[in-house]
Design an enzyme around this catalytic site. Sequence first.
Site, short mmCIF file in Angstrom:
data_model
loop_
_atom_site.label_atom_id
_atom_site.label_comp_id
_atom_site.label_asym_id
_atom_site.label_seq_id
_atom_site.Cartn_x
_atom_site.Cartn_y
_atom_site.Cartn_z
N GLU A 186 0.84 -1.22 0.00
CA GLU A 186 0.00 0.00 0.00
C GLU A 186 0.86 1.26 0.00
OE1 GLU A 186 -1.26 -2.90 1.53
OE2 GLU A 186 -2.47 -2.75 -0.29
N ASN A 270 -0.79 -7.53 -3.62
CA ASN A 270 -1.34 -6.68 -4.68
C ASN A 270 -0.27 -5.85 -5.38
OD1 ASN A 270 -1.43 -5.28 -1.97
ND2 ASN A 270 -1.77 -3.53 -3.31
N ASP A 312 -7.61 -5.40 -4.94
CA ASP A 312 -6.72 -5.65 -3.79
C ASP A 312 -6.82 -7.08 -3.29
OD1 ASP A 312 -4.75 -4.90 -1.84
OD2 ASP A 312 -6.34 -4.89 -0.36
#
Lengths: 618, 618
Positions: A186, A270, A312
Amino acid sequence: VLSATLVGNAFANEELTALSADAKNWAMPTGDYANHRYSKLNQITKDNVKDLQVKWTFSTGVLRGHEGGPLVIGDVMYVHTPFPNNVYALDLNNDGKILWKYEPRQDPNVIGIMCCDTVNRGVAYGDGKIILNQADTTVVALDAKTGKVVWSVKNGEHIDGSKAESSTGAPMVVKDKVLIGISGAEYGVRGWMAAYNLKDGKLAWKAYSTGPDTEMLVDPEKTTHLGKPIGPDSGIKTWEGEEWKTGGGTTWGWYSYDPKLNLIYYGTANPGSWNPVQRPGDNRWSMTLMARDVDTGMAKWFYQMTPHDEWDYDGVNENILVDAMQINGQPRDVLVHFDRNGFAYTLDRATGELLVAKKYDPTVNWATEVVMDPASDQYGRPQVVAKYSTEQNGEDVNSTGVCPAALGTKDQQPAAYSPKTGLFYVPTNHVCMDYEPYKVSYTAGQAYVGATVSMYPTPESHGGMGNFIAWDAAKGEIVWSKPEKFSVWSGALVTDGDVVFYGTLEGYIVAVNMEGKELYRFKTPSGIIGNINTYEHGGKQYIAVLSGVGGWAGIGLAGGLLSPENAAAWHGAVDQGRQQGDEAQVVGTAGLGAVGGYAGLAEYTTLGGQLTVFGLPD
Amino acid sequence: VLSATLVGNAFANEELTALSADAKNWAMPTGDYANHRYSKLNQITKDNVKDLQVKWTFSTGVLRGHEGGPLVIGDVMYVHTPFPNNVYALDLNNDGKILWKYEPRQDPNVIGIMCCDTVNRGVAYGDGKIILNQADTTVVALDAKTGKVVWSVKNGEHIDGSKAESSTGAPMVVKDKVLIGISGAEYGVRGWMAAYNLKDGKLAWKAYSTGPDTEMLVDPEKTTHLGKPIGPDSGIKTWEGEEWKTGGGTTWGWYSYDPKLNLIYYGTANPGSWNPVQRPGDNRWSMTLMARDVDTGMAKWFYQMTPHDEWDYDGVNENILVDAMQINGQPRDVLVHFDRNGFAYTLDRATGELLVAKKYDPTVNWATEVVMDPASDQYGRPQVVAKYSTEQNGEDVNSTGVCPAALGTKDQQPAAYSPKTGLFYVPTNHVCMDYEPYKVSYTAGQAYVGATVSMYPTPESHGGMGNFIAWDAAKGEIVWSKPEKFSVWSGALVTDGDVVFYGTLEGYIVAVNMEGKELYRFKTPSGIIGNINTYEHGGKQYIAVLSGVGGWAGIGLAGGLLSPENAAAWHGAVDQGRQQGDEAQVVGTAGLGAVGGYAGLAEYTTLGGQLTVFGLPD
Ligand SMILES: O=C(O)c1cc(C(=O)O)c2c(n1)C(=O)C(=O)c1cc(C(=O)O)[nH]c1-2
Ligand SMILES: O=C(O)c1cc(C(=O)O)c2c(n1)C(=O)C(=O)c1cc(C(=O)O)[nH]c1-2
């Protein structure tokens, strides 16, 4: 003549293999290399589990999400905590007296770059050492007897302000090495798997998930994907421009090891940024299962579950290794993987051949199926439903009703496998989402997300946010499913006593029989996101579990994000200035969308950090 | 004709009196106005207590010292926490589901001016409200049904940077008032007792412990000390200069109430500064038991246990009210008080006449006796042993081997009284000290201590730091004494089942029979400094206790003062520049001397914050 098993042992870490083969211990975070989370102990049975009592308890002295579980080796239990990642050695002969404790000093700024709570999934044991993978990516080997530091090495390079690398995964000791992953997809971290020498902490190899072949430790001719060579520079060509450099594919989940094949297995997370529009291509090798030679790190095969992720659906969940599973009348040595994307995969673990790919929650709707025909150009690919394609709907459009939500039909909470039943016992989420991607720019050390997400219980279902299911991985079928109010974020345990255990976010430990009938339920001090284990000491079987609500599902409580001020501050750090609507929306979409979905949890539990050990009456 | 009891009820808060008379509830922090901590419940008995099981648990979401205990009123349990003083209402009909929670916002600077951990001794109930006395001296009335604030008032005027007033005591609701004390004698706070209207939080009266008669709410002619009028301006004349203005005498302990006499009872703490040389005189009315009219606050009588304190023997411990105790063949309505100074006092509670004053630990050595001859000019005064007089030894001289240590033979941990046996069950400390007073100057908002203290187990005894004893308050004799490894810092409970309960700093809950024989022991998650209580729900008796190591004894763990850096920082804030020797001394003398004495606790427990509820098997 050496039997296959002995050859395996000889290759593996013999001490550790022997320790984990003795059901009295719980010597690895995963129970064993195969990640079965099955125990041969059978004093506690389906018939007497109703009589379980709390035998002793231990506060860890730390709050927030307690993932993983304690190790038990002989007379000593090793308990770890979330950040600041304290480790305790407790004397099982003396009511859990503290033999030693290790309290690392870490830059607290790392808390701000941990996407999904300050969790840690456990310490590993090997060669007289306890290996701790700290949040700040420092890997420390402690003398198991004294707690003194034997060696210490920095796995990631930078935390806050530069690359935002952090760590939450449990190490795995294999042979003379320690396997360690990394977190931060992230934040645009380019993921890797590293192997350090167990002896001295020296880096043995490091394999990136994206980028040049040499840095990925792949052979473009020999490393395969669905039976075919991956070809040169696949980790660069499947990205636009330099996007692979912030390509995610972190490795924060669980690892397995097959001693016969000498391969380790793990999945990648991801691709960098949750806005798919911004990174055209398959984004290899994010969202990928990887099989690598443990000595060299060289990749044998890859399988990408979710090419070009739009939701995700990190591919990091555990891979459970089962020998001689009967599939279409053939015994196959397989790997079973319950992916975030809602499909459960059974693959031949020597070759990466795809054998089964089926939804393990029938409400999964973002894809219709995974194509199983090797002749198809879609072979192995999920067939995306346009309506739920956040890429096709485009930037600044809210794709609604996508199932599962970003945290998947299952997240880090590991399933268990019983060789007696041949079934898998799987803690699952039953949550859907709205997902609106938007343009973001990359700044080193800052969040690189680019989507607003809100989550809610799967509509038109039982109203709860989870199920605990039994799965037949040969057929790809749900055998039974037990609804739960919240996602089952704890890891399961199955035993020779024909009992399956799991924990709930409200804090209950639950025991069910092999048909999914509930036999026992007890409310521990805080929500359970730890993995239940079992051990024997002084001739008696015990069940141990860490309580402490948190993780992604519990981030509203753990991170204090139910407060509008804190939620707004969270958006301020993550959203690059994007407006988030009214106060309810600000709170609801905080914590990457989990806060609103799980807000009801605050009526059932609050922060904690406790070990509870159960046993039968004397 | 109204019986005496009914007249009492009519005068008292009838609802609360009725609630606490029903043994199913635990409606006051002290159990009842008399502070008996005795329960008529008798399902759990000396014969079956060995079968106790943990029935449910609840993490409070807060770490550090958890003093006091939950209230139970009907189907709801109210649980409080240390700073930040959260309050939870839990549904006993629904596995402790959270009905509401109240999370006050407080200036965290208050933590730095709390002498002895961030403790809070509990919330009170009255007239549909839950009264919370916050660390920052804000008193809040919450609607017991909804948790909404009904009124809020500031009791203290200032925290950090000005007067360093803080609060830890449990309020007591009496009639239409809420009694609230204050903490901060280590910061030169001039103590007082305040009464606020239960209805709207308006101040009804405020009585200082030192200073002018009008501010002390005394009548120099009618308020007595040992039967004689106290005379004018006793709270000024017994001090040098303006020392009374920083004179301590805070009121952070327990309060009792006699409905027949309409008197409340409480004790005052140490005089400001621990250096006796600096404050000549008797330092009235620090270290004093006070009896006051609850309606007006006017003082009926005082008794000063330790005139001119030289050891920090705060007089704040609970006063237990017993009717018709046979003393020298006469039934007397008494008050029994186990003072920090090691003497247990029995007084006539109408008049303040001193009936018994005896050591409740034979190793108490700072005084030989309390003079009981009314004709003596020493009447009622302890006879100080020169060797242990920190005043006579003088500034900058270390008085060694003083017993008890500053935290007394008993501190805040309340004793219990059984009307069945007529005996008191007393959690005690068995700790001695070295005490070196030194000159300090007063700065508003800063520590005003002026002594370096180290503590250790009583030499030439059983090696432990505590005893749990049974006491005959008529005779002034120990009936039995059970050694414990550490001080028993938890409050006791005695029941009609002929069982006495207490908790230990290691975290054990212990049940003993009326002869002190141990019947049951269970290790809760963290050290116990909470007060054990009992209630009945759904026809079943339960035992409830808060775990969470801390308080003064546990400050090394709770305040992180076992780390040399933190210990040095502590000294930096407290010592006004005085040198403290080597690292071991710096750590050992931190936390006002408790850190070294209780360092061994770190081998047994760590921080926590959990409620554990026990019951018999179904
Ligand atoms: O991409 C990453 O690097 C990364 C890291 C982590 C983590 O380290 O905990 C999580 C996730 N992603 C993630 O996607 C996710 O769902 C998640 C759940 C949890 C958790 O512990 O509950 N961690 C993480
Ligand atoms: O003089 C004061 O104002 C004051 C306050 C407190 C407190 O409020 O906790 C303690 C003391 N003194 C004290 O002397 C003492 O021994 C003590 C022990 C504790 C505890 O909770 O363990 N508090 C206090």
